[in-house]
Design an enzyme around this catalytic site. Sequence first.
Site, short mmCIF file in Angstrom:
data_model
loop_
_atom_site.label_atom_id
_atom_site.label_comp_id
_atom_site.label_asym_id
_atom_site.label_seq_id
_atom_site.Cartn_x
_atom_site.Cartn_y
_atom_site.Cartn_z
N ASP A 6 0.96 -1.10 0.35
CA ASP A 6 -0.04 0.22 -0.28
C ASP A 6 0.64 1.63 0.33
O ASP A 6 1.20 1.31 0.52
CB ASP A 6 -0.71 -0.48 1.12
CG ASP A 6 -1.94 0.86 1.10
OD1 ASP A 6 -2.60 1.53 0.67
OD2 ASP A 6 -1.46 1.95 2.72
N ASP B 149 -6.39 -1.92 4.75
CA ASP B 149 -6.12 -2.84 3.84
C ASP B 149 -6.05 -4.24 4.96
O ASP B 149 -6.14 -5.22 4.58
CB ASP B 149 -4.31 -2.15 4.87
CG ASP B 149 -4.04 -1.17 3.56
OD1 ASP B 149 -4.29 -0.83 2.90
OD2 ASP B 149 -3.84 -0.24 5.01
N ASP C 213 -1.30 -0.46 5.89
CA ASP C 213 -1.12 -0.23 7.78
C ASP C 213 -2.17 0.27 8.29
O ASP C 213 -2.49 0.44 9.28
CB ASP C 213 0.28 1.49 7.73
CG ASP C 213 -0.55 2.16 7.32
OD1 ASP C 213 -1.36 1.74 6.45
OD2 ASP C 213 -0.26 3.36 8.02
#
Length: 631
Positions: free
Chosen positions: A323, A530, A526
């Site tokens: 990400d 996610d 994080d």
Amino acid sequence: MNKKQKAMLARIIAAFVIYIPLMIADKAGMFEHLSWPVMFCLYLIPYLVVGWDIIYKAVRGIKNGQVFDENFLMAVATFGAFGVQEYSEAVAVMLFYQVGELFQSYAVNRSRQSITDLMDICPEYANIEKNGLLQQVDPDDVPVGAVIVVKPGERIPLDGKVIAGESMIDTSALTGESVPRRVRPGDEIISGCVNGSGLLRAEVTKEFDDSTVSRILELVENASSKKAKVENFITRFARYYTPAVVATAVILAVIPPLVLGGGFGEWIRRACIFLVISCPCALVISVPLSFFGGIGAASKIGVLVKGGNYLEALSEMSVIVFDKTGTLTKGEFKVSEIRPEGVTEEELLETAALAEGYSDHPISKSVRDAWTGREDRSGGSDDHLALNRVKDAQEISGQGVCALVDGKQVLAGNEKLMKAHNISYKPSTEPGTTVYVARDGRFIGTIVISDTVKEGAKEAIEALKQAGVKKTVMLTGDRRAVGEAVAARLGLDEVHAELLPGDKVIEVEKLLEAETGKEKVAFVGDGINDAPVLSRADIGIAMGSMGSDAAIEAADVVLMDDDPRKIAAVVRISRKTMVIVKENIVFALGVKALVLLMGAVGVATMWEAVFADVGVSVIAILNAMRALRTK
């Protein structure tokens, strides 16, 4: 050494002191005139000194229905050796077996130590101020919103936000980093860290059960329960292997004398040798110990691996997906470009900051921070913006803000806001979020706001490629231009931008479908959005320091200080661990197969049997301990 290990060492030394003179005298022929009952009793003394607990465990196992374990094999083998008057060998087998057990116990403790050290991070009390006096209370009893006092040198008991005081915080127990971190009012502090020389007052933001230290302890306690595939195979192997060995030994002791004739003594001796050789402790001990060593090595650098199965999966990782925001970038939006049109930079930034003065949007905060920071550096006032110059401020959803600044209409926002008011503007091609500013219908400039790349992110990608990862991918909900700029800067192989959380799952599933053989896909994230992707990937890696609770819960590996460079380090640890596991399996099975064959045909003696069992176990254990020392 702990108390139990010291007691075992004392018994081994005592048995050696008794046994060595006995064996020397026996081999020198000094006991030729003694009858076998006397010899039996003499050798029984060192045997019981060193091996009484093995016999006790074997009897207890039989009572509990767990007959076929290494204690049973050792007891039967040594009883058989006594039965055929191989007294010296019987004591030697038990003595060296216990030496191997001592090595095993010490090695397990060493492997556990770096993980067990984490247990020391659990705070015993919290300081609450009542009537001007500090009272120590159980951290479980402190509610969210309460103010705690952390004195110099004390462990922080709960997660919170500093409201008074400054200090340096030692985070090494959680992150593996030796450099302390300075905290001031407004900064977050996490439980388990040690306060330095300053007195801190902090407002509690999480109950103890939800705190960082509580989550870490839970992860550590559950790590050993999640076994790798090879560990489960060894467990199942031992369950069927040991009974088969005992049955084979019985056949070896009984059938040949009946078929070939002659006495039973020689074949019982061979059967006892066969039992000692075939004890599976080298495999049963060294394989789990290798994984425990790998998990311990990871914990030393501030990475929590939730089980041996995830360590094994990491060794097979070929694709890693990141990400962007909060993982490869800091998630801190700052003004990166100021491009005025017909005004000065200061005038453009001040006008935009005043217009954005009443907005809570992160972009607005970034513009205000840039202006107040610039005032401080130039020696101007460090007061807040003079919002008394602003009237009729309103936020236009999805476009920006509109306000009267010093009696002039100011617009600050995106392309949609400019087009809605028919303002001719110069489009920006810079990566980042663009704020266009107009005053009284005239375009006066552009402010570009960008997320900053994390220190070490580029090195992390390079290290992963050096470690053998074939493909690095980034997923982001940000604009394509922004995503591609970050990917180019970091050297990523692939980028997918403008994604919703559900789209990220779809992209990871595509990568999973493309897997071949044992290849694995890891995802690093994080945020709370996610969590679905962390669960879907073969290996989910979460940022533990700033990451959300949901992400940490869904992940298989947690980076306690959010440093992406440690992913490559834990990949190296996992691969070294798997090499050690395979070495131990091949070595143990190879040596045992060779000596078993020698024992069956009568070539091997009890001494070769002792090496095949204890020697192989000690070598395998020492090899397993190398996993702790991965650089």
